[in-house]
Design an enzyme around this catalytic site. Structure first.
Site, PDB file in Angstrom:
ATOM      1  N   LYS A 177      57.679  22.805  34.898  1.00  0.00           N
ATOM      2  CA  LYS A 177      58.329  23.180  33.630  1.00  0.00           C
ATOM      3  C   LYS A 177      58.867  21.885  33.020  1.00  0.00           C
ATOM      4  O   LYS A 177      59.885  21.352  33.450  1.00  0.00           O
ATOM      5  CB  LYS A 177      59.477  24.133  33.946  1.00  0.00           C
ATOM      6  CG  LYS A 177      59.915  25.091  32.870  1.00  0.00           C
ATOM      7  CD  LYS A 177      60.170  24.513  31.501  1.00  0.00           C
ATOM      8  CE  LYS A 177      61.630  24.311  31.195  1.00  0.00           C
ATOM      9  NZ  LYS A 177      61.864  23.333  30.150  1.00  0.00           N
ATOM     10  N   GLY A 229      67.431  16.761  36.754  1.00  0.00           N
ATOM     11  CA  GLY A 229      68.110  17.092  35.511  1.00  0.00           C
ATOM     12  C   GLY A 229      69.606  16.887  35.642  1.00  0.00           C
ATOM     13  O   GLY A 229      70.061  16.115  36.498  1.00  0.00           O
ATOM     14  N   THR A 233      72.873  21.938  34.593  1.00  0.00           N
ATOM     15  CA  THR A 233      71.674  22.757  34.839  1.00  0.00           C
ATOM     16  C   THR A 233      71.540  23.075  36.333  1.00  0.00           C
ATOM     17  O   THR A 233      71.169  24.195  36.698  1.00  0.00           O
ATOM     18  CB  THR A 233      70.409  22.024  34.324  1.00  0.00           C
ATOM     19  OG1 THR A 233      70.594  21.751  32.941  1.00  0.00           O
ATOM     20  CG2 THR A 233      69.160  22.836  34.510  1.00  0.00           C
ATOM     21  N   CYS A 287      68.654   8.028  35.227  1.00  0.00           N
ATOM     22  CA  CYS A 287      69.651   8.692  36.080  1.00  0.00           C
ATOM     23  C   CYS A 287      70.448   7.665  36.880  1.00  0.00           C
ATOM     24  O   CYS A 287      71.653   7.791  37.042  1.00  0.00           O
ATOM     25  CB  CYS A 287      68.966   9.668  37.011  1.00  0.00           C
ATOM     26  SG  CYS A 287      67.599   8.948  37.915  1.00  0.00           S
TER      27      CYS A 287
HETATM   28  P1  NAD Z   1      68.727  18.994  31.654  1.00  0.00           P
HETATM   29  O1  NAD Z   1      69.467  19.410  32.858  1.00  0.00           O
HETATM   30  O2  NAD Z   1      69.266  19.373  30.329  1.00  0.00           O
HETATM   31  O3  NAD Z   1      67.237  19.585  31.677  1.00  0.00           O
HETATM   32  C1  NAD Z   1      66.378  19.354  32.778  1.00  0.00           C
HETATM   33  C2  NAD Z   1      65.349  20.465  32.828  1.00  0.00           C
HETATM   34  O4  NAD Z   1      65.997  21.685  33.174  1.00  0.00           O
HETATM   35  C3  NAD Z   1      64.618  20.721  31.509  1.00  0.00           C
HETATM   36  O5  NAD Z   1      63.249  20.969  31.778  1.00  0.00           O
HETATM   37  C4  NAD Z   1      65.278  21.991  30.999  1.00  0.00           C
HETATM   38  O6  NAD Z   1      64.480  22.763  30.142  1.00  0.00           O
HETATM   39  C5  NAD Z   1      65.529  22.715  32.319  1.00  0.00           C
HETATM   40  N1  NAD Z   1      66.525  23.782  32.236  1.00  0.00           N
HETATM   41  C6  NAD Z   1      67.655  23.810  31.478  1.00  0.00           C
HETATM   42  N2  NAD Z   1      68.303  24.980  31.671  1.00  0.00           N
HETATM   43  C7  NAD Z   1      67.574  25.698  32.562  1.00  0.00           C
HETATM   44  C8  NAD Z   1      67.728  26.988  33.159  1.00  0.00           C
HETATM   45  N3  NAD Z   1      68.753  27.791  32.864  1.00  0.00           N
HETATM   46  N4  NAD Z   1      66.802  27.387  34.035  1.00  0.00           N
HETATM   47  C9  NAD Z   1      65.739  26.610  34.342  1.00  0.00           C
HETATM   48  N5  NAD Z   1      65.541  25.380  33.798  1.00  0.00           N
HETATM   49  C10 NAD Z   1      66.448  24.931  32.927  1.00  0.00           C
HETATM   50  O7  NAD Z   1      68.512  17.443  31.809  1.00  0.00           O
HETATM   51  P2  NAD Z   1      67.907  16.433  30.737  1.00  0.00           P
HETATM   52  O8  NAD Z   1      68.908  16.297  29.655  1.00  0.00           O
HETATM   53  O9  NAD Z   1      66.503  16.817  30.414  1.00  0.00           O
HETATM   54  O10 NAD Z   1      67.813  15.103  31.605  1.00  0.00           O
HETATM   55  C11 NAD Z   1      68.879  14.243  31.745  1.00  0.00           C
HETATM   56  C12 NAD Z   1      69.571  14.459  33.064  1.00  0.00           C
HETATM   57  O11 NAD Z   1      68.643  14.337  34.129  1.00  0.00           O
HETATM   58  C13 NAD Z   1      70.632  13.403  33.307  1.00  0.00           C
HETATM   59  O12 NAD Z   1      71.786  13.974  33.854  1.00  0.00           O
HETATM   60  C14 NAD Z   1      69.957  12.479  34.322  1.00  0.00           C
HETATM   61  O13 NAD Z   1      70.831  11.743  35.097  1.00  0.00           O
HETATM   62  C15 NAD Z   1      69.146  13.432  35.118  1.00  0.00           C
HETATM   63  N6  NAD Z   1      68.052  12.740  35.808  1.00  0.00           N
HETATM   64  C16 NAD Z   1      68.106  12.577  37.168  1.00  0.00           C
HETATM   65  C17 NAD Z   1      67.103  11.895  37.844  1.00  0.00           C
HETATM   66  C18 NAD Z   1      67.149  11.711  39.355  1.00  0.00           C
HETATM   67  O14 NAD Z   1      66.120  11.384  39.938  1.00  0.00           O
HETATM   68  N7  NAD Z   1      68.264  11.893  40.000  1.00  0.00           N
HETATM   69  C19 NAD Z   1      66.027  11.352  37.125  1.00  0.00           C
HETATM   70  C20 NAD Z   1      65.997  11.527  35.745  1.00  0.00           C
HETATM   71  C21 NAD Z   1      67.014  12.229  35.099  1.00  0.00           C
END
Ligand code: NAD
Length: 482
Positions: A177, A229, A233, A287
């Site tokens: 997704k 994410g 979330t 991240c």
């Molecule tokens: P986000 O949490 O808003 O979204 C991530 C994903 O979750 C998206 O695909 C979104 O559609 C999905 N999502 C949102 N609500 C959901 C639900 N209720 N059910 C199922 N899926 C849902 O994150 P973002 O803004 O896309 O990304 C940024 C975040 O990701 C930052 O906090 C960053 O630090 C983190 N991140 C972490 C890593 C790591 O490896 N630790 C790598 C990259 C990004």
């Protein structure tokens, strides 16, 4: 006018629009204009994807490891063949510069899929325990079944690959997704792989988290979830998956300390705390970005001077130009969030060392004035409790704090709800070794930063679990008496 292209989901080996016909606009973050449309999927598409992945599972999981490896090597070949096209799409989709997507991300994907192919064998390695002449204990590794990879917008192709390649290598079938802000590159990967993998082995379903992510998370036909994410979330998904008790891997946010000791190689450290860690090609949307720079007092002024010089040389602009060294923020919402922290930092009384401008002011090209631009920005403070020191900003904004002793550096670094990664710059092996032990983070880089390693696993609110072949298997025990 540029043509706006429609992309499709991949479900059961077929490219399909969303069942309800809905679409989402994809915005080019450098211009603020619509450039593609992607499916706005719903529960009906989630149902279809789970059914397709479940149908494909028996055959895929029963293939010999060598056969699965053969498929994954073919996928690696697709990434190699289409590297330039995918790099350009990724750049258009989320604003990461072409230098980075073409020279770093895409070559890395060919390596990753080949590596997953090489590891297929470890997914079928069990253990045996000799309990005596008539009793033998054995274990076998089994795939979970259908795994769901939920990915963020900042690095779609790499995150899709990490979640799909290792899960497939272990014999799972996969649903991905993508994030709504940057979906196109994932859907193009799906198109390219449509006839490369057996139907249903890999499915890609685009749409909003609440509309299609949530039904996938709750579905009893999904056996493991890996989310990259935000912490918010992760909490929602943890609650939503509670009824079906699914194993989760949560790769979340960070506020990584990047710590410079007075004995460090300052030339290396100055790059290591700026363009390598936070003032990056994708504007610090990383991240594990080194957003808290801790500098030992004897070299504090010298380092600030060097950081300022490096930041002044960063070129914001068209991300598809090889001359550009920093792209835009991915979306209007994220841009507003990042710029709100510029105000918060000022209100909290932090000193603005450099940067602080945003929007049309920081790009010369008139075609880019509607894009989401923020220039590299550094605040200074001595108070680690400020919001700009504690909260993940996810943009090219860092804060610098001075320290005197190693103990103080450790206390400051660990004073965070996050624990994803840390950087340490020193020539002293003892200091390096103690910092490695004492920092509460999943990764510690010494005299380098942002070199991806697996497992990339956090502690505290940065989550738990990671993507690797073994992480996509469980171990079944057997006891044979005869
Ligand atoms: P986000 O949490 O808003 O979204 C991530 C994903 O979750 C998206 O695909 C979104 O559609 C999905 N999502 C949102 N609500 C959901 C639900 N209720 N059910 C199922 N899926 C849902 O994150 P973002 O803004 O896309 O990304 C940024 C975040 O990701 C930052 O906090 C960053 O630090 C983190 N991140 C972490 C890593 C790591 O490896 N630790 C790598 C990259 C990004």
């Amino acid at each position: 006018m540029t043509e706006v292209r429609d992309y499709s989901n991949l479900i059961g080996g077929e490219l399909r629009p969303a069942a309800g016909g809905g679409t989402l606009d994809s915005i080019d973050p450098s211009t603020g204009r619509v450039w593609a449309r992607v499916p706005r999927s719903t529960a009906e598409d989630a149902e279809a994807a789970v059914a397709a992945a479940r149908a494909a599972f028996p055959k895929w999981s029963n293939l010999p490891a060598a056969a699965r490896a053969h498929y994954l090597r073919k996928v690696a070949g697709v990434f190699a063949k289409h590297a330039q096209e995918l790099a350009e799409l990724e750049t258009r989709d989320n604003g990461r510069t072409i230098n980075e997507t073409a020279k770093r991300d895409l070559p890395g994907m060919t390596y990753l899929w080949n590596n997953a192919a090489a590891e297929c064998a470890s997914a079928v390695e069990g253990r045996s325990v000799d309990f005596g002449a008539t009793s033998l204990g054995v274990t076998r590794r089994e795939p979970y079944g259908v795994t769901l990879g939920i990915i963020p917008w900042n690095s779609p192709i790499s995150t899709l690959s990490a979640k799909a390649a290792f899960a497939l290598a272990a014999g799972n079938t996969v649903i991905i997704k993508p994030a709504e802000q940057a979906t196109v590159s994932s859907l193009r990967v799906a198109e390219l792989l449509k006839d490369v993998l057996p139907p249903g082995a890999l499915n890609v379903v685009s749409g909003l988290g609440e509309e299609v992510g949530d039904p996938l998370v709750r579905h009893r036909g999904v056996n493991k979830i890996s989310l990259t994410g935000s912490v918010d979330t992760a909490r929602i998904i943890t609650r939503a998956s509670a009824d079906s008790l699914k194993p989760l891997a949560l790769e979340l946010g960070g506020k990584s300390p990047n710590i410079v000791f007075a004995d460090a190689d300052l030339d290396k450290a100055a790059v290591g705390v700026t363009t390598q860690a936070i003032f990056t090609a994708n504007a610090g949307q990383i991240c594990y970005g080194g957003s808290r720079v801790l500098i030992q007092r004897p070299v504090y002024d010298e380092m600030l001077h060097r950081m300022k010089e490096i930041a002044a040389g960063i070129k914001l602009g068209d991300p598809s130009s090889p001359e550009t060294t920093m792209g835009p923020i991915v979306s209007r919402a994220q841009y507003e969030r990042v710029t709100s922290y510029l105000e918060i930092g000022a209100k909290e009384g932090a000193e603005l060392v450099f940067g602080g401008r945003f929007g049309a002011e920081v790009v010369a090209d008139p075609t880019l004035t509607e894009g989401y631009w923020v220039e590299p920005t550094l605040f200074a403070t001595t108070d680690n409790s400020l919001r700009i020191c504690q909260e993940e900003i996810f943009g090219p904004v860092a804060v610098v704090l001075p320290f005197d002793t190693e103990e103080e550096a450790v206390t400051l670094a660990n004073d965070s709800v996050y624990g994803l990664a840390a950087g340490v710059w020193t020539r002293d092996l003892g200091t390096a070794q103690r910092m490695f032990r004492n920092l509460e983070t999943g990764t510690v880089w010494v005299n380098t930063f942002r070199k991806v390693m697996f497992p990339l696993e956090g502690v505290k609110d940065s989550g738990y679990g990671h993507d690797s072949v073994l992480a996509y298997t469980r171990e079944k025990a057997g006891l044979f008496e005869f």
